[in-house]
Design an enzyme around this catalytic site. Structure first.
Site, PDB file in Angstrom:
ATOM      1  CG  ASN A  42      -0.396  -0.099   2.530  1.00 19.39           C
ATOM      2  OD1 ASN A  42       0.550  -0.851   2.766  1.00 19.39           O
ATOM      3  ND2 ASN A  42      -0.944   0.644   3.478  1.00 19.39           N
ATOM      4  CD  GLU A  44      -1.370   5.049   4.804  1.00 20.27           C
ATOM      5  OE1 GLU A  44      -1.998   4.133   5.363  1.00 20.27           O
ATOM      6  OE2 GLU A  44      -0.818   5.969   5.451  1.00 20.27           O
ATOM      7  CB  CYS A  53      -5.228  -1.325  -1.891  1.00 20.30           C
ATOM      8  SG  CYS A  53      -6.572  -0.382  -1.156  1.00 20.30           S
ATOM      9  CD  GLU A  55      -5.447  -5.738  -1.220  1.00 18.22           C
ATOM     10  OE1 GLU A  55      -4.751  -4.698  -1.091  1.00 18.22           O
ATOM     11  OE2 GLU A  55      -6.371  -6.017  -0.444  1.00 18.22           O
ATOM     12  CB  CYS A  87     -11.008  -2.117  -0.131  1.00 23.02           C
ATOM     13  SG  CYS A  87     -10.198  -1.587  -1.656  1.00 23.02           S
ATOM     14  CB  CYS A  90      -8.685  -4.444  -3.963  1.00 22.69           C
ATOM     15  SG  CYS A  90      -7.493  -3.136  -3.582  1.00 22.69           S
TER      16      CYS A  90
END
Length: 132
Positions: A42, A44, A53, A55, A87, A90
């Site tokens: 990830n 940010e 993310c 993924e 999420c 994803c």
């Protein structure tokens, strides 16, 4: 590649995460049919909507390397008290490139042997697709 190695690759990727705001480091490892693995973490941003993310980072790395739809499994690993399920965004991105039987392995970084597994179809039933 066995499940343990895939989970270890995801755990290693999590260590590279850029997560100064949440301090929640997530790693993902995407397994291709030929055994190649693409890792992601990830990343940010202070504007949270711009965060990516782990993924999606992994799958975008595979796509950028020219891979398409030969993905068989994804491992997701993070520190924390709960399992790091992907999420909704994803899940939808995965559904673009993976079949419903695609396996997703989820584990906490300190307990790789205690992983959960689900198919993409279980995680995102009735996913959005454009009719062909």
């Amino acid at each position: 590649m066995n499940t343990t190695k895939l989970l270890e690759a995801a755990r290693d990727a999590a260590q590279k995460a850029y997560a100064p705001y949440s301090e929640y480091k997530v790693g993902a490892a995407l397994l291709c049919a030929d055994g190649d693995v693409f890792a992601g973490c990830n990343v940010e941003n202070v504007s949270y909507g711009l965060t990516n993310c782990a993924e999606r980072t992994a799958i975008f790395a595979a796509i950028a390397a020219g891979r398409r739809c030969d993905f068989v499994a994804l491992a997701i690993v993070a520190d924390g008290e709960s399992m790091p399920y992907p999420c909704g965004a994803c899940r939808q991105v995965l559904s673009e490139f993976c079949c419903d039987e695609f396996s997703v392995y989820i584990a906490k970084a300190d307990a790789l042997d205690d992983y959960e597994v689900a198919s993409l179809g279980e995680l995102l039933p009735r996913s959005f697709h454009i009719a062909e």
